[in-house]
Design a protein around this motif. Structure first.
Motif, PDB file in Angstrom:
ATOM      1  N   LYS A 279      47.150 -14.887  70.872  1.00 21.30           N
ATOM      2  CA  LYS A 279      46.721 -14.913  69.225  1.00 21.30           C
ATOM      3  C   LYS A 279      45.786 -15.107  68.683  1.00 21.30           C
ATOM      4  CE  LYS A 279      51.624 -16.149  70.252  1.00 21.30           C
ATOM      5  NZ  LYS A 279      53.084 -16.701  69.747  1.00 21.30           N
ATOM      6  N   VAL A 280      45.184 -16.354  68.561  1.00 22.49           N
ATOM      7  CA  VAL A 280      43.681 -16.051  68.119  1.00 22.49           C
ATOM      8  C   VAL A 280      42.985 -15.771  68.396  1.00 22.49           C
ATOM      9  CG1 VAL A 280      42.282 -18.035  67.707  1.00 22.49           C
ATOM     10  CG2 VAL A 280      44.472 -19.237  68.320  1.00 22.49           C
ATOM     11  N   VAL A 281      42.857 -14.999  69.517  1.00 20.21           N
ATOM     12  CA  VAL A 281      41.808 -14.423  69.742  1.00 20.21           C
ATOM     13  C   VAL A 281      41.957 -12.736  69.467  1.00 20.21           C
ATOM     14  CG1 VAL A 281      40.519 -12.816  71.447  1.00 20.21           C
ATOM     15  CG2 VAL A 281      40.272 -15.177  71.784  1.00 20.21           C
ATOM     16  N   ARG A 282      43.280 -12.637  68.792  1.00 24.96           N
ATOM     17  CA  ARG A 282      43.850 -11.216  68.269  1.00 24.96           C
ATOM     18  C   ARG A 282      43.524 -11.407  67.102  1.00 24.96           C
ATOM     19  NH1 ARG A 282      47.693 -10.782  72.569  1.00 24.96           N
ATOM     20  NH2 ARG A 282      49.295 -11.252  71.224  1.00 24.96           N
ATOM     21  N   ALA A 283      44.068 -12.046  66.521  1.00 26.15           N
ATOM     22  CA  ALA A 283      43.831 -12.983  64.532  1.00 26.15           C
ATOM     23  C   ALA A 283      42.058 -13.342  64.396  1.00 26.15           C
ATOM     24  CB  ALA A 283      44.475 -14.032  64.652  1.00 26.15           C
ATOM     25  N   LEU A 284      42.130 -13.517  65.144  1.00 30.39           N
ATOM     26  CA  LEU A 284      40.017 -13.353  64.334  1.00 30.39           C
ATOM     27  C   LEU A 284      39.309 -12.127  64.746  1.00 30.39           C
ATOM     28  CD1 LEU A 284      38.154 -15.240  64.647  1.00 30.39           C
ATOM     29  CD2 LEU A 284      37.808 -15.985  66.269  1.00 30.39           C
TER      30      LEU A 284
ATOM     31  N   SER B 296      36.676  -8.613  61.419  1.00 36.61           N
ATOM     32  CA  SER B 296      36.605  -6.851  61.697  1.00 36.61           C
ATOM     33  C   SER B 296      36.166  -6.325  60.255  1.00 36.61           C
ATOM     34  CB  SER B 296      37.466  -6.122  62.455  1.00 36.61           C
ATOM     35  OG  SER B 296      37.510  -6.004  63.474  1.00 36.61           O
ATOM     36  N   GLY B 297      37.125  -7.125  59.638  1.00 36.63           N
ATOM     37  CA  GLY B 297      37.176  -6.470  58.238  1.00 36.63           C
ATOM     38  C   GLY B 297      36.401  -7.459  57.219  1.00 36.63           C
ATOM     39  N   THR B 298      35.764  -8.600  57.435  1.00 31.95           N
ATOM     40  CA  THR B 298      34.845  -9.641  57.072  1.00 31.95           C
ATOM     41  C   THR B 298      32.996  -9.125  56.565  1.00 31.95           C
ATOM     42  OG1 THR B 298      36.130 -10.898  57.795  1.00 31.95           O
ATOM     43  CG2 THR B 298      34.978 -11.298  57.299  1.00 31.95           C
ATOM     44  N   GLU B 299      32.983  -9.062  55.872  1.00 32.24           N
ATOM     45  CA  GLU B 299      31.400  -8.940  55.816  1.00 32.24           C
ATOM     46  C   GLU B 299      30.453 -10.122  56.529  1.00 32.24           C
ATOM     47  OE1 GLU B 299      29.475  -8.167  51.579  1.00 32.24           O
ATOM     48  OE2 GLU B 299      31.714  -8.330  51.102  1.00 32.24           O
ATOM     49  N   LEU B 300      29.133  -8.981  57.456  1.00 29.63           N
ATOM     50  CA  LEU B 300      28.923 -10.189  57.967  1.00 29.63           C
ATOM     51  C   LEU B 300      27.122 -11.183  57.827  1.00 29.63           C
ATOM     52  CD1 LEU B 300      28.333 -10.688  61.264  1.00 29.63           C
ATOM     53  CD2 LEU B 300      26.928  -8.957  61.339  1.00 29.63           C
ATOM     54  N   GLU B 301      28.444 -11.967  56.385  1.00 28.94           N
ATOM     55  CA  GLU B 301      27.900 -13.152  55.495  1.00 28.94           C
ATOM     56  C   GLU B 301      28.399 -14.191  56.005  1.00 28.94           C
ATOM     57  OE1 GLU B 301      25.073 -12.416  53.876  1.00 28.94           O
ATOM     58  OE2 GLU B 301      24.937 -10.202  53.840  1.00 28.94           O
ATOM     59  N   ILE B 302      27.038 -15.419  56.089  1.00 29.35           N
ATOM     60  CA  ILE B 302      28.106 -17.261  55.873  1.00 29.35           C
ATOM     61  C   ILE B 302      29.022 -17.249  55.838  1.00 29.35           C
ATOM     62  CG2 ILE B 302      27.384 -19.179  55.838  1.00 29.35           C
ATOM     63  CD1 ILE B 302      26.004 -17.975  58.297  1.00 29.35           C
ATOM     64  N   ASP B 303      28.999 -16.925  54.283  1.00 26.15           N
ATOM     65  CA  ASP B 303      30.430 -17.441  52.850  1.00 26.15           C
ATOM     66  C   ASP B 303      31.434 -16.855  53.829  1.00 26.15           C
ATOM     67  OD1 ASP B 303      28.896 -15.226  51.813  1.00 26.15           O
ATOM     68  OD2 ASP B 303      29.795 -15.234  50.142  1.00 26.15           O
TER      69      ASP B 303
ATOM     70  N   HIS C 285      40.708 -19.880  61.794  1.00 29.52           N
ATOM     71  CA  HIS C 285      41.545 -19.378  63.194  1.00 29.52           C
ATOM     72  C   HIS C 285      40.661 -20.550  64.314  1.00 29.52           C
ATOM     73  CE1 HIS C 285      43.629 -15.960  61.806  1.00 29.52           C
ATOM     74  NE2 HIS C 285      42.834 -15.557  61.079  1.00 29.52           N
ATOM     75  N   LEU C 286      39.871 -20.988  64.234  1.00 27.41           N
ATOM     76  CA  LEU C 286      39.505 -21.896  64.615  1.00 27.41           C
ATOM     77  C   LEU C 286      39.647 -23.954  64.609  1.00 27.41           C
ATOM     78  CD1 LEU C 286      36.635 -20.089  66.011  1.00 27.41           C
ATOM     79  CD2 LEU C 286      38.319 -19.903  67.123  1.00 27.41           C
ATOM     80  N   THR C 287      39.873 -24.028  63.225  1.00 27.38           N
ATOM     81  CA  THR C 287      40.279 -25.309  62.975  1.00 27.38           C
ATOM     82  C   THR C 287      40.986 -26.930  64.265  1.00 27.38           C
ATOM     83  OG1 THR C 287      39.931 -25.009  60.849  1.00 27.38           O
ATOM     84  CG2 THR C 287      41.693 -26.501  61.501  1.00 27.38           C
ATOM     85  N   PHE C 288      42.341 -25.085  64.080  1.00 26.90           N
ATOM     86  CA  PHE C 288      42.615 -26.573  65.426  1.00 26.90           C
ATOM     87  C   PHE C 288      42.367 -26.441  66.853  1.00 26.90           C
ATOM     88  CE2 PHE C 288      45.664 -26.437  61.408  1.00 26.90           C
ATOM     89  CZ  PHE C 288      45.740 -27.695  61.407  1.00 26.90           C
ATOM     90  N   VAL C 289      41.283 -25.886  67.449  1.00 30.60           N
ATOM     91  CA  VAL C 289      41.300 -25.136  69.266  1.00 30.60           C
ATOM     92  C   VAL C 289      40.159 -26.243  69.139  1.00 30.60           C
ATOM     93  CG1 VAL C 289      39.167 -23.223  69.961  1.00 30.60           C
ATOM     94  CG2 VAL C 289      40.864 -22.401  68.124  1.00 30.60           C
ATOM     95  N   SER C 290      40.276 -26.604  70.456  1.00 28.47           N
ATOM     96  CA  SER C 290      39.343 -27.681  70.405  1.00 28.47           C
ATOM     97  C   SER C 290      37.573 -27.117  71.209  1.00 28.47           C
ATOM     98  CB  SER C 290      39.815 -28.582  71.606  1.00 28.47           C
ATOM     99  OG  SER C 290      39.179 -29.733  72.378  1.00 28.47           O
ATOM    100  N   SER C 291      36.615 -27.935  70.552  1.00 28.41           N
ATOM    101  CA  SER C 291      35.997 -27.146  70.757  1.00 28.41           C
ATOM    102  C   SER C 291      35.147 -27.759  72.296  1.00 28.41           C
ATOM    103  CB  SER C 291      34.272 -28.059  70.052  1.00 28.41           C
ATOM    104  OG  SER C 291      34.404 -30.015  70.609  1.00 28.41           O
ATOM    105  N   VAL C 292      35.986 -28.713  73.215  1.00 29.53           N
ATOM    106  CA  VAL C 292      35.672 -28.704  74.176  1.00 29.53           C
ATOM    107  C   VAL C 292      36.705 -29.710  75.462  1.00 29.53           C
ATOM    108  CG1 VAL C 292      34.392 -30.869  73.787  1.00 29.53           C
ATOM    109  CG2 VAL C 292      34.576 -29.999  76.471  1.00 29.53           C
ATOM    110  N   THR C 293      37.433 -29.069  76.573  1.00 32.15           N
ATOM    111  CA  THR C 293      38.433 -29.464  77.134  1.00 32.15           C
ATOM    112  C   THR C 293      38.363 -30.578  77.244  1.00 32.15           C
ATOM    113  OG1 THR C 293      38.447 -28.058  78.225  1.00 32.15           O
ATOM    114  CG2 THR C 293      39.632 -26.726  76.797  1.00 32.15           C
ATOM    115  N   LEU C 294      37.679 -31.313  76.883  1.00 31.39           N
ATOM    116  CA  LEU C 294      37.792 -32.529  77.321  1.00 31.39           C
ATOM    117  C   LEU C 294      39.297 -33.441  77.250  1.00 31.39           C
ATOM    118  CD1 LEU C 294      34.319 -33.541  78.557  1.00 31.39           C
ATOM    119  CD2 LEU C 294      35.858 -32.991  80.128  1.00 31.39           C
TER     120      LEU C 294
END
Length: 782
Positions: free
Chosen positions: A158-163, A168-175, A184-193
């Motif tokens: 679900k995360v990957v599809r939504a991301l 796909s509809g977002t400009e390729l700019e940092i902001d 979409h990634l605030t509650f995704v762990s950076s490393v699964t330790l």
């Protein structure tokens, strides 16, 4: 594509393969899967740049840094079509690789095996975990960690599809990319330790920040390979801290309105953003380089070069001059920086090098605050005999010809230029979606000014122009013109609408909505020992995560608490009546780790406990907050209200953390009896006494509804105890009073003397009841 944009975007997207791998969409490690995901985005959007950015996912681990393979894939991408050489891309790949290593340095303290479906731990309590959900700032549930949280491959899919859909509809700019990743990634762990509390979003944005600072500092591919970029002091920690905030916000000595006070709060926040964005612009950095910016305090990760230091000195000088000119020295920004190595962005050999660097920087800031405005030439120059008059709202002395007319209620006042702008802004604030920050402004836009830019209110519709759009409480920007940058602007903007006038209700309207006595309730609170907690964090990623979650609570989720959406977390709290819809409450200020709220006194009283219980759940019980409450006639000057509740808050904090001062109280002269309550202690007293005597609808229960004098007499006997606790007459008189009315069984704790309390030198039970009885009597007073 410029190299700096390539490095910043490469750092931001280098670990995009982690949720893709956990979703089981492709085969291979997360580096390979991330590259396939990004190339797929390129095909889906016809943006060839994603082919280039896929290299940063593929080549960011040591065992993948094979230069022959890297050069081969670089040639296949044909860098010339992006205006880059193969050497440019190779250098960028090595810089992001090293930035990822530095950003991951805090992982040394985690241990155990990897588990692909292990959830993210709370930064405040690592025993508590988060479910895998998108970040929502206006939903119906707060993101609260739990003990038994499970996630699955379906959750990651679900995360990957939504991301993918949103990118796909977002400009390729940092902001534009950053808010999508944050959502979409605030509650995704950076490393699964086990115990990892750093979100993938914060790890990726800190990697981007470190990489761009390395590039700006002149790091080469050879520097990375030799390790000089991590051993030499190539970085700057840049910290800014406003002083005088409390006086600026609440020290209004003359006439003013609630609208005006909220405008001052918004204005201070905008000044801070103006300074932060100017530093980023001059140093060629992005918003990813802002570790935190909240409550008049910010930290930026930058490059250590003579040019960068020169720009920082120029910014400091300009801001100091502007603040002194605008506010007569009332408000000051201490701005300092500390040169650090890459190794000092984390922990090494058991030492928290990051905290040691921050401590050195903190000492510099303290010295700078003691030398306020030393950057301003001619600070004590005479005024050349100019006649000065006092602004009737803020109390500043200005030239008479600088006063401007403004209608405040039924009378017209002559106020200083800044107050005139803020009074206008206060009227407009409820209608605004945000602010445009730009160096140019047109007549009639209703602007205020910061040190570098005009602060132009944005309401609705197309955004005309500007450098930055600060949009309130959303991660989704509207269509923006040209190079304009989007900045999510969190603000606790809850207010009760006026029933008679447009905009915010005034003090009289709020007081009139109270149950019982018609008073304004004022609540002030902040987190206990947050500085100590932040000092324990050993990396910019952890500090960014913790600060961001604090900001979410006090700026984003506070509104949900006020609206009654957190009742499932608070349970039963002391209450004067049914929670109204909408509540008669106005947030004057909330941000960083503190808040200042006014409203109908009975609602503000209950709100204090709602905020505390929700905060306890939000932080997994590991952080606490203290508060001070006050109840005032609506004509009381705001500075006096702020002064009283400020003293009560300090009293609560001085007597130990996790406490509340509910009312003004008296105590014996020895000063050993506390004036505040623990939150649990007060809740227990409310259940023991309040629920027995108060019917919950503005009436007393039987027999107190016809014998209110019993409660008044109990307060008198408490006063007798306070005057001399060793004189036991108070105990006999209470026993007689309750016995005569047949109430001894209702309040057994009040009858007699508690010998164990005497032995422990603790107060008798009678000492505590005023905090409940006075609240109840206020509720039933017609």
């Amino acid at each position: 594509m410029e190299t700096d944009k390539l490095v910043a975007l490469g750092g931001l997207l280098h670990d995009i393969g982690k949720p893709v791998q956990r979703a089981g969409i492709y085969s291979g490690d997360h580096s390979k899967q991330g590259a396939r995901f990004l190339r797929g985005l390129g095909e889906r959007t016809d943006r060839e740049e994603y082919e280039l950015l896929a290299l940063f996912s593929e080549f960011h681990h040591r065992d993948h840094m094979n230069e022959m393979e890297m050069e081969r894939e670089i040639r296949e991408v044909s860098p010339e079509r992006f205006g880059l050489s193969g050497e440019d891309i190779l250098r960028a790949l090595w810089i992001v690789y090293e930035a990822d290593n530095l950003s991951s340095a805090e992982r040394e303290e985690t241990s155990g095996s990897f588990h692909v479906f292990r959830p993210l731990s709370s930064i405040f309590n690592k025993e508590m975990k988060y479910p895998l959900v998108p970040l929502e700032l206006d939903g119906f549930e707060l993101p609260v960690p739990g003990e038994d949280v499970r996630i699955s491959g379906d959750d990651y899919r679900k995360v990957v599809r939504a991301l993918a859909d949103e990118l796909s509809g977002t400009e390729l700019e940092i902001d534009r990319i950053m808010p999508v990743l944050e959502k979409h990634l605030t509650f995704v762990s950076s490393v699964t330790l086990e115990g990892n509390a750093i979100s993938l979003y914060d790890h990726m944005r800190m990697t981007s920040a470190i990489a761009l600072a390395m590039l700006r500092s002149g790091c080469t591919m050879q520097d990375v390979k030799r390790g000089t970029c991590r051993k030499e002091k190539r970085f700057l920690l840049v910290e800014g801290d406003f002083s005088g905030i409390q006086d600026f916000l609440y020290g209004v000595t003359g006439r003013g309105t609630l609208k005006y006070l909220r405008a001052r709060s918004a204005y201070l926040e905008l000044i801070g953003w103006d300074v932060v964005l100017e530093i980023l612009r001059r140093l060629g950095l992005t918003r990813a380089n802002v570790v935190f910016n909240a409550g008049g305090h910010f930290l930026i990760l930058a490059q250590n070069t003579p040019e960068a230091v020169g720009e920082l000195e120029n910014v400091r000088r300009s801001v100091s001059k502007w603040l002194y000119r605008e506010f007569d020295g009332e408000l000051y920004l201490a701005l300092e920086w500390e040169a650090i190595s890459g190794e000092e962005l984390g922990r090494k050999g058991g030492k928290n090098l990051f905290d040691e660097a921050r401590r050195r920087l903190s000492k510099k800031l303290s010295v700078k605050k003691l030398r306020r405005f030393e950057e301003v030439d001619g600070l004590f120059s005479p005024s050349h005999g100019q006649k000065l008059v006092e602004c009737p709202v803020c109390g500043r002395e200005v030239r008479e010809d600088e006063l401007r007319p403004f209608g405040l209620g039924d009378e017209e006042l002559m106020v200083c230029g800044t107050c005139n702008e803020l009074l206008q802004l206060g009227k407009e604030l409820p209608k605004l979606r945000g602010f445009i920050l730009d160096r140019k402004a047109h007549e009639g836009e209703g602007v205020t000014e910061g040190p570098f830019r005009h602060l132009i209110p944005y309401r609705e519709g197309p955004v005309p122009r500007g450098e930055f759009l600060l949009l309130k409480n959303t991660l989704t920007p509207p269509d923006l013109p040209g190079p304009m940058e989007f900045v999510p602007y969190l603000v606790a903007d809850y207010y009760k609408s006026s029933g008679e006038k447009e905009g915010v209700a005034d003090f009289e309207e709020l007081a009139s909505a109270s149950r019982g006595v018609k008073r304004i309730g004022v609540l002030r609170g902040d987190v206990d020992r947050l500085g100590e907690f932040f000092g324990s964090l050993d990396s910019p990623s952890k500090l960014a995560t913790a600060s961001r979650f604090m900001d979410y609570f006090f700026k984003g989720y506070l509104r949900m608490i006020i609206e009654g959406k957190s009742g499932y977390l608070t349970g039963d709290v002391p209450s004067i009546g049914r929670w109204p819809e909408p509540p008669d409450v106005v947030v004057v200020y909330a941000g960083g780790d503190d808040f200042f709220i006014v409203g109908a006194w009975d609602q503000v009283f209950e709100l204090a406990f709602r905020i505390r219980e929700t905060f306890r759940a939000y932080t997994g019980g590991n952080l606490t907050l203290s508060s001070g409450l006050g109840y005032f006639d609506p004509k009381t000057p705001m500075y006096r209200m702020a002064e009283v509740v400020g003293e009560r808050l300090e009293m609560a904090k001085d007597e130990g953390r996790d406490r509340i001062t509910v009312i003004g109280r008296t105590r014996p002269d020895d000063g050993r009896h506390p004036l505040s309550y623990t939150w649990e202690g007060y809740g227990e007293l409310w259940r023991k006494y309040g629920e027995k005597i108060y019917a919950g609808n503005g009436e007393l229960k039987k027999p107190f509804n016809i014998k209110k004098g019993i409660l008044m007499r109990l307060l008198e006997l408490r006063g007798l105890y306070v005057r001399n606790p060793k004189d036991v007459r108070w105990a006999y008189l209470i026993a007689y009073l309750l016995g005569r009315h047949g109430l001894s069984g209702s309040f057994p704790e009040l009858v007699g003397i508690d010998a164990s309390a005497v032995e422990k030198n603790e107060p008798q039970q009678i000492y505590w009841i005023d905090g409940v009885l006075k609240i109840v009597l206020m509720a039933v007073r017609g």
